[in-house]
Design a protein around this motif. Sequence first.
Motif, PDB file in Angstrom:
ATOM      1  N   CYS A 118       0.818  -1.220   0.000  1.00 34.51           N
ATOM      2  CA  CYS A 118       0.000   0.000   0.000  1.00 34.51           C
ATOM      3  C   CYS A 118       0.847   1.263   0.000  1.00 34.51           C
ATOM      4  N   LEU A 119       2.157   1.128  -0.134  1.00 36.19           N
ATOM      5  CA  LEU A 119       3.050   2.268   0.042  1.00 36.19           C
ATOM      6  C   LEU A 119       2.721   3.462  -0.856  1.00 36.19           C
ATOM      7  N   PRO A 120       2.445   3.288  -2.152  1.00 37.99           N
ATOM      8  CA  PRO A 120       2.137   4.470  -2.976  1.00 37.99           C
ATOM      9  C   PRO A 120       0.911   5.239  -2.484  1.00 37.99           C
ATOM     10  N   VAL A 121      -0.149   4.503  -2.111  1.00 42.65           N
ATOM     11  CA  VAL A 121      -1.365   5.161  -1.631  1.00 42.65           C
ATOM     12  C   VAL A 121      -1.112   5.831  -0.283  1.00 42.65           C
ATOM     13  N   VAL A 122      -0.409   5.124   0.603  1.00 45.77           N
ATOM     14  CA  VAL A 122      -0.116   5.683   1.922  1.00 45.77           C
ATOM     15  C   VAL A 122       0.738   6.935   1.797  1.00 45.77           C
ATOM     16  N   ALA A 123       1.751   6.897   0.924  1.00 40.00           N
ATOM     17  CA  ALA A 123       2.618   8.065   0.744  1.00 40.00           C
ATOM     18  C   ALA A 123       1.823   9.264   0.243  1.00 40.00           C
ATOM     19  N   ALA A 124       0.899   9.038  -0.688  1.00 33.97           N
ATOM     20  CA  ALA A 124       0.091  10.141  -1.205  1.00 33.97           C
ATOM     21  C   ALA A 124      -0.806  10.718  -0.120  1.00 33.97           C
ATOM     22  N   LEU A 125      -1.418   9.855   0.701  1.00 30.37           N
ATOM     23  CA  LEU A 125      -2.310  10.330   1.757  1.00 30.37           C
ATOM     24  C   LEU A 125      -1.538  11.069   2.856  1.00 30.37           C
ATOM     25  N   VAL A 126      -0.353  10.566   3.183  1.00 28.52           N
ATOM     26  CA  VAL A 126       0.473  11.261   4.185  1.00 28.52           C
ATOM     27  C   VAL A 126       0.888  12.631   3.667  1.00 28.52           C
ATOM     28  N   LEU A 127       1.198  12.713   2.368  1.00 26.11           N
ATOM     29  CA  LEU A 127       1.562  13.999   1.784  1.00 26.11           C
ATOM     30  C   LEU A 127       0.392  14.987   1.866  1.00 26.11           C
ATOM     31  N   VAL A 128      -0.806  14.494   1.591  1.00 24.70           N
ATOM     32  CA  VAL A 128      -1.988  15.356   1.703  1.00 24.70           C
ATOM     33  C   VAL A 128      -2.203  15.772   3.163  1.00 24.70           C
ATOM     34  N   SER A 129      -1.993  14.838   4.085  1.00 26.46           N
ATOM     35  CA  SER A 129      -2.159  15.157   5.507  1.00 26.46           C
ATOM     36  C   SER A 129      -1.185  16.233   5.962  1.00 26.46           C
ATOM     37  N   CYS A 130       0.008  16.249   5.361  1.00 27.24           N
ATOM     38  CA  CYS A 130       1.018  17.231   5.764  1.00 27.24           C
ATOM     39  C   CYS A 130       0.658  18.650   5.330  1.00 27.24           C
ATOM     40  N   LEU A 131      -0.372  18.803   4.509  1.00 22.99           N
ATOM     41  CA  LEU A 131      -0.838  20.153   4.169  1.00 22.99           C
ATOM     42  C   LEU A 131      -1.351  20.883   5.398  1.00 22.99           C
ATOM     43  N   ASN A 132      -1.724  20.117   6.442  1.00 21.81           N
ATOM     44  CA  ASN A 132      -2.145  20.756   7.690  1.00 21.81           C
ATOM     45  C   ASN A 132      -1.025  21.586   8.300  1.00 21.81           C
ATOM     46  N   LEU A 133       0.221  21.262   7.957  1.00 21.66           N
ATOM     47  CA  LEU A 133       1.345  22.038   8.482  1.00 21.66           C
ATOM     48  C   LEU A 133       1.270  23.498   8.033  1.00 21.66           C
ATOM     49  N   LEU A 134       0.675  23.730   6.860  1.00 14.92           N
ATOM     50  CA  LEU A 134       0.659  25.077   6.298  1.00 14.92           C
ATOM     51  C   LEU A 134      -0.652  25.809   6.522  1.00 14.92           C
ATOM     52  N   VAL A 135      -1.732  25.057   6.771  1.00 15.39           N
ATOM     53  CA  VAL A 135      -3.045  25.715   6.871  1.00 15.39           C
ATOM     54  C   VAL A 135      -3.533  25.842   8.307  1.00 15.39           C
ATOM     55  N   THR A 136      -2.943  25.095   9.239  1.00 16.74           N
ATOM     56  CA  THR A 136      -3.365  25.176  10.639  1.00 16.74           C
ATOM     57  C   THR A 136      -2.496  26.190  11.366  1.00 16.74           C
ATOM     58  N   ARG A 137      -3.141  27.095  12.054  1.00 17.47           N
ATOM     59  CA  ARG A 137      -2.422  28.199  12.709  1.00 17.47           C
ATOM     60  C   ARG A 137      -2.669  28.234  14.207  1.00 17.47           C
ATOM     61  N   THR A 138      -2.886  27.095  14.833  1.00 19.04           N
ATOM     62  CA  THR A 138      -3.133  27.053  16.272  1.00 19.04           C
ATOM     63  C   THR A 138      -1.858  26.661  17.007  1.00 19.04           C
ATOM     64  N   GLY A 139      -1.674  27.221  18.192  1.00 14.48           N
ATOM     65  CA  GLY A 139      -0.515  26.896  19.006  1.00 14.48           C
ATOM     66  C   GLY A 139       0.700  27.741  18.662  1.00 14.48           C
ATOM     67  N   PRO A 140       1.768  27.577  19.426  1.00 14.97           N
ATOM     68  CA  PRO A 140       2.987  28.340  19.185  1.00 14.97           C
ATOM     69  C   PRO A 140       3.645  27.964  17.854  1.00 14.97           C
TER      70      PRO A 140
END
Length: 265
Positions: free
Chosen positions: A68-90
Motif C-alpha cells: 500500500c506504500l504508494p497510496v499511503v505516501a500520497a495520503l500522508v503527503l496530503v495530511s502534511c498540508l495541515n502544516l501550512l493551513v493550521t495556525r493554532t498553538g505556538p
Amino acid sequence: MAASIGRYVPGSSPLHRADPRVKTLVVAAVMAATFLVATPAQALLALGAFLGLCATARTSPLRCLRTCLPVVAALVLVSCLNLLVTRTGPVVWSLGPLSVTEGGLDWAALYSVRLTLLVLTGSLLLSTTTPTELTGAFSSLLSPLARLGVPVGPLALVLSLALRFVPTIGDELDGVREAQEARGGDLGRGGPVRRVRALASVLVPALTGALRHAQGLSLALEARGYDPTRPRTVWRRPKVRGADVALAIACAVYLAVLLAAGRIG
C-alpha cells in the motif's frame, strides 16, 4: 508476481476462513473507528487492532505497508498540508510568510495515522476475501434495502467489481510506466510542467486500458447470460461459526476500549 493493493492472496488463515459477512462488518467497523483516534493512547490501540488483524490473517504488517506504500505516501503527503493551513498553538518554524505551528504538527500527525491505518486495514479485507465472497457478503448485508426497491444484487456486484479492479488498474499503471521508461521516457525529472505532462502520458493509456477491461467484462457477463433483474444464487452458503462470533466480540471490545480511552484522554 509482486503483490499489489487490493489483490487477493490465497491462504488458510483464520481471517481467510472467517464468514465474509462477519469479516466485512468487523473490518468496516475497525476502519470507521480510525476516525475516532484523537489521542496517542487511541493511536496505539488502533495500531494494536491492525496488528491483531495481521496476526489473524497470518501476514506481515510490513508486507501490507509495502503493497500500500504508494497510496499511503500520497495520503500522508496530503495530511502534511495541515502544516501550512493550521495556525493554532505556538510557532515552531517559520520562513517568510510560511510558518508551522504545534497545532499543525498535531493535525498532520493525526491525519497521517488515521489514513494510514484506514488503508492498511482495508487492504487486509481485500487480500483475504475473494471477489465472489465479497459479492455475496455485500448482497447479504444490503438485502434489507431490497424491501425499499433498491437493486441489491447489481449494487453488490458493482461494489465487488470496483474493489476487484483496484489491483488491475494498478498493474495497468505499472505496465504503462515501464513501457514509457523502456522507450526512454524519464518521468521523475524536470520541472512541474514537465512532470504533469509525463503523468498525463501514463494516465491516458491507463484509463484507456481500464475502459477496455470494463468493456471486456461487460461482454463476458452478457456471454454468460447474466441478468440483473433475476435473483442470484450461491454455490456455498457461508455459516457463522464460533470463531466468527469470537472475532465480532473482540471487535466490540476494541471499540468500547477505544471510546473509553478517548474519554479518559
